[in-house]
Design a protein around this motif. Structure first.
Motif, PDB file in Angstrom:
ATOM      1  N   THR A  44      17.988  54.653  47.540  1.00 21.18           N
ATOM      2  CA  THR A  44      19.573  54.356  47.582  1.00 21.18           C
ATOM      3  C   THR A  44      20.058  54.518  48.925  1.00 21.18           C
ATOM      4  OG1 THR A  44      19.799  55.408  45.525  1.00 21.18           O
ATOM      5  CG2 THR A  44      21.782  55.212  46.813  1.00 21.18           C
ATOM      6  N   GLU A  45      19.471  55.423  49.939  1.00 22.81           N
ATOM      7  CA  GLU A  45      20.172  55.628  51.261  1.00 22.81           C
ATOM      8  C   GLU A  45      19.532  54.213  52.101  1.00 22.81           C
ATOM      9  OE1 GLU A  45      17.957  59.069  52.546  1.00 22.81           O
ATOM     10  OE2 GLU A  45      19.457  60.421  51.550  1.00 22.81           O
ATOM     11  N   LEU A  46      18.366  53.602  51.665  1.00 24.03           N
ATOM     12  CA  LEU A  46      18.077  52.467  52.400  1.00 24.03           C
ATOM     13  C   LEU A  46      18.957  51.202  51.951  1.00 24.03           C
ATOM     14  CD1 LEU A  46      16.155  50.761  54.374  1.00 24.03           C
ATOM     15  CD2 LEU A  46      14.605  50.596  52.312  1.00 24.03           C
ATOM     16  N   ALA A  47      19.397  51.274  50.771  1.00 22.63           N
ATOM     17  CA  ALA A  47      20.081  50.406  50.234  1.00 22.63           C
ATOM     18  C   ALA A  47      21.638  50.318  50.914  1.00 22.63           C
ATOM     19  CB  ALA A  47      20.279  50.407  48.632  1.00 22.63           C
ATOM     20  N   GLU A  48      22.062  51.374  51.084  1.00 21.71           N
ATOM     21  CA  GLU A  48      23.451  51.717  51.413  1.00 21.71           C
ATOM     22  C   GLU A  48      23.502  51.439  53.054  1.00 21.71           C
ATOM     23  OE1 GLU A  48      24.334  55.832  50.882  1.00 21.71           O
ATOM     24  OE2 GLU A  48      25.443  55.301  48.939  1.00 21.71           O
ATOM     25  N   PHE A 107      21.501  43.215  65.074  1.00 15.53           N
ATOM     26  CA  PHE A 107      20.670  42.197  64.522  1.00 15.53           C
ATOM     27  C   PHE A 107      19.026  42.905  64.698  1.00 15.53           C
ATOM     28  CE2 PHE A 107      24.262  39.585  64.881  1.00 15.53           C
ATOM     29  CZ  PHE A 107      24.371  39.039  63.484  1.00 15.53           C
ATOM     30  N   SER A 108      19.032  43.800  65.713  1.00  8.35           N
ATOM     31  CA  SER A 108      17.554  44.236  65.942  1.00  8.35           C
ATOM     32  C   SER A 108      17.416  45.304  64.913  1.00  8.35           C
ATOM     33  CB  SER A 108      17.485  44.995  67.210  1.00  8.35           C
ATOM     34  OG  SER A 108      17.492  43.976  68.260  1.00  8.35           O
ATOM     35  N   GLU A 109      18.244  45.998  64.633  1.00  9.07           N
ATOM     36  CA  GLU A 109      18.267  47.169  63.500  1.00  9.07           C
ATOM     37  C   GLU A 109      17.980  46.332  62.109  1.00  9.07           C
ATOM     38  OE1 GLU A 109      21.962  49.316  63.642  1.00  9.07           O
ATOM     39  OE2 GLU A 109      21.395  50.002  65.777  1.00  9.07           O
ATOM     40  N   LEU A 110      18.900  45.437  62.152  1.00  6.77           N
ATOM     41  CA  LEU A 110      18.842  44.941  60.573  1.00  6.77           C
ATOM     42  C   LEU A 110      17.143  44.078  60.635  1.00  6.77           C
ATOM     43  CD1 LEU A 110      20.506  43.860  58.386  1.00  6.77           C
ATOM     44  CD2 LEU A 110      20.960  41.566  59.437  1.00  6.77           C
ATOM     45  N   GLN A 111      16.937  43.621  61.649  1.00  2.87           N
ATOM     46  CA  GLN A 111      15.383  42.832  61.464  1.00  2.87           C
ATOM     47  C   GLN A 111      14.372  44.280  61.243  1.00  2.87           C
ATOM     48  OE1 GLN A 111      14.518  39.844  60.902  1.00  2.87           O
ATOM     49  NE2 GLN A 111      12.336  39.996  61.616  1.00  2.87           N
ATOM     50  N   MET A 118      11.232  45.123  52.353  1.00  2.00           N
ATOM     51  CA  MET A 118      10.287  44.566  51.945  1.00  2.00           C
ATOM     52  C   MET A 118       9.323  45.545  51.144  1.00  2.00           C
ATOM     53  SD  MET A 118       9.395  41.584  54.517  1.00  2.00           S
ATOM     54  CE  MET A 118       8.032  41.237  53.892  1.00  2.00           C
ATOM     55  N   ALA A 119       8.880  46.856  51.662  1.00  2.74           N
ATOM     56  CA  ALA A 119       7.898  47.718  51.147  1.00  2.74           C
ATOM     57  C   ALA A 119       8.606  48.295  50.190  1.00  2.74           C
ATOM     58  CB  ALA A 119       7.796  48.802  52.675  1.00  2.74           C
ATOM     59  N   VAL A 120       9.769  48.749  50.085  1.00  4.54           N
ATOM     60  CA  VAL A 120      10.373  49.179  49.011  1.00  4.54           C
ATOM     61  C   VAL A 120      10.929  48.481  47.718  1.00  4.54           C
ATOM     62  CG1 VAL A 120      12.427  50.707  48.049  1.00  4.54           C
ATOM     63  CG2 VAL A 120      11.291  51.145  50.438  1.00  4.54           C
ATOM     64  N   PHE A 121      11.514  47.357  48.201  1.00  7.01           N
ATOM     65  CA  PHE A 121      11.941  46.435  47.024  1.00  7.01           C
ATOM     66  C   PHE A 121      11.357  45.129  46.854  1.00  7.01           C
ATOM     67  CE2 PHE A 121      15.620  48.726  48.762  1.00  7.01           C
ATOM     68  CZ  PHE A 121      16.207  49.503  47.350  1.00  7.01           C
ATOM     69  N   ALA A 126      13.685  40.320  50.534  1.00 11.60           N
ATOM     70  CA  ALA A 126      13.966  40.267  51.700  1.00 11.60           C
ATOM     71  C   ALA A 126      14.631  39.032  52.188  1.00 11.60           C
ATOM     72  CB  ALA A 126      12.914  40.725  52.604  1.00 11.60           C
ATOM     73  N   ARG A 127      14.799  38.034  51.174  1.00 14.59           N
ATOM     74  CA  ARG A 127      15.129  36.624  51.616  1.00 14.59           C
ATOM     75  C   ARG A 127      16.428  36.624  52.188  1.00 14.59           C
ATOM     76  NH1 ARG A 127      12.622  35.038  46.735  1.00 14.59           N
ATOM     77  NH2 ARG A 127      14.496  35.289  45.581  1.00 14.59           N
ATOM     78  N   PRO A 128      17.525  37.479  51.950  1.00 12.21           N
ATOM     79  CA  PRO A 128      18.882  37.543  52.582  1.00 12.21           C
ATOM     80  C   PRO A 128      18.531  37.880  54.200  1.00 12.21           C
ATOM     81  CG  PRO A 128      19.026  38.597  50.501  1.00 12.21           C
ATOM     82  CD  PRO A 128      17.420  38.232  50.631  1.00 12.21           C
ATOM     83  N   PHE A 129      17.752  38.748  54.434  1.00 14.27           N
ATOM     84  CA  PHE A 129      17.479  39.183  55.861  1.00 14.27           C
ATOM     85  C   PHE A 129      17.204  37.613  56.611  1.00 14.27           C
ATOM     86  CE2 PHE A 129      16.834  43.016  53.756  1.00 14.27           C
ATOM     87  CZ  PHE A 129      17.124  43.992  54.777  1.00 14.27           C
ATOM     88  N   ASP A 130      16.259  37.031  55.899  1.00 12.96           N
ATOM     89  CA  ASP A 130      15.971  35.722  56.735  1.00 12.96           C
ATOM     90  C   ASP A 130      17.235  34.814  56.823  1.00 12.96           C
ATOM     91  OD1 ASP A 130      13.262  36.779  56.852  1.00 12.96           O
ATOM     92  OD2 ASP A 130      12.735  35.773  54.890  1.00 12.96           O
ATOM     93  N   GLU A 131      17.948  34.760  55.807  1.00 13.65           N
ATOM     94  CA  GLU A 131      19.265  33.646  56.039  1.00 13.65           C
ATOM     95  C   GLU A 131      20.057  34.228  56.842  1.00 13.65           C
ATOM     96  OE1 GLU A 131      20.722  30.535  55.253  1.00 13.65           O
ATOM     97  OE2 GLU A 131      19.037  30.776  53.887  1.00 13.65           O
ATOM     98  N   ILE A 132      20.159  35.592  57.084  1.00 15.39           N
ATOM     99  CA  ILE A 132      21.354  36.127  57.993  1.00 15.39           C
ATOM    100  C   ILE A 132      20.909  35.672  59.407  1.00 15.39           C
ATOM    101  CG2 ILE A 132      22.003  38.176  58.953  1.00 15.39           C
ATOM    102  CD1 ILE A 132      24.053  37.517  56.881  1.00 15.39           C
ATOM    103  N   MET A 133      19.591  35.863  59.853  1.00 19.31           N
ATOM    104  CA  MET A 133      18.813  35.559  61.065  1.00 19.31           C
ATOM    105  C   MET A 133      18.787  34.215  61.115  1.00 19.31           C
ATOM    106  SD  MET A 133      18.327  38.830  61.939  1.00 19.31           S
ATOM    107  CE  MET A 133      17.657  38.869  63.466  1.00 19.31           C
TER     108      MET A 133
END
Length: 215
Positions: A44-48, A107-111, A118-121, A126-133
């Motif tokens: 949950t902390e990671l999700a937040e 954006f570095s923190e996001l990456q 990916m390891a947790v979920f 993790a596809r939304p990360f790729d889309e934002i970047m």
């Protein structure tokens, strides 16, 4: 005839062993529940954290693509060669790159969080990360292409070149939002990451509210 004290001692040892086994089982269940709760809290902390970063990235991209005043520069007055509209529009085209360069840490923190996510979920989450970047990279690329197109000395660009420039201007954020493909991609990425993160966050908050009411 069997000795009664021996039987009593054996029964006592048996009950002692059973009690120890039950206590151990209860302890293991408690440990398992504690571990499950701890893992749930970390998820949950990671999700937040990730969801907040996505909201910040969306705002950063929105601001980076907000039209610079020089986008709407009028035609130059006679003799104002050093301050013509094209020069000012080149400066405006550089604004998205400059603004996004100030958000490199975000954006570095996001990456970096992408791999934890990916390891947790799981990797598909993790596809939304790729889309934002990719959206950020497209803004930078389009801004660079736009600056180069304004630097072109061709007095009258071909219809194809003018159409390509119009497309770049839309992608860099100078068009109507309802015809803005990058904004639509960013919004879709936000909705997708919310589908993963929001249920966890809401569930923990629901449990916290319930615990406070009981307390």
């Amino acid at each position: 005839m069997h000795d009664f004290p021996s039987w009593a001692s054996a029964l006592r040892d048996l009950f002692t062993g059973l009690a120890a086994a039950i206590a151990g089982w209860v302890g293991l269940r408690g440990l398992g529940a504690w571990r499950a709760e701890a893992v749930g809290r970390r998820k949950t902390e990671l999700a937040e954290e990730v969801l907040a970063q996505f909201y910040r990235a969306r705002d950063a991209l929105t601001w980076a693509r907000f039209p610079h005043p020089d986008v709407f520069a009028d035609a130059p007055s006679p003799g104002a060669a050093d301050d013509d509209a094209e020069a000012r529009r080149r400066q405006a085209a550089s604004a998205p790159v400059e603004r996004l360069s100030r958000e490199m840490a975000l954006f570095s923190e996001l990456q970096a969080n992408r791999y934890r996510f990916m390891a947790v979920f799981g990797e598909p989450a993790a596809r939304p990360f790729d889309e934002i970047m990719a959206a950020r990279d497209d803004v930078v690329r389009c801004a660079g292409d736009l600056m180069r197109s304004y630097a072109d000395d061709t007095p009258s660009p071909t219809p194809e070149a003018a159409q390509a420039r119009d497309q770049m201007e839309r992608e860099v954020g100078w068009g109507a939002r309802d015809a803005d493909p990058i904004a639509q991609r960013v919004d879709a990425a936000i909705r997708e990451i919310e589908r993963t993160c929001r249920p966890l966050i809401d569930e923990v908050h629901r449990k916290d509210r319930f615990a406070r009411k009981r307390g």
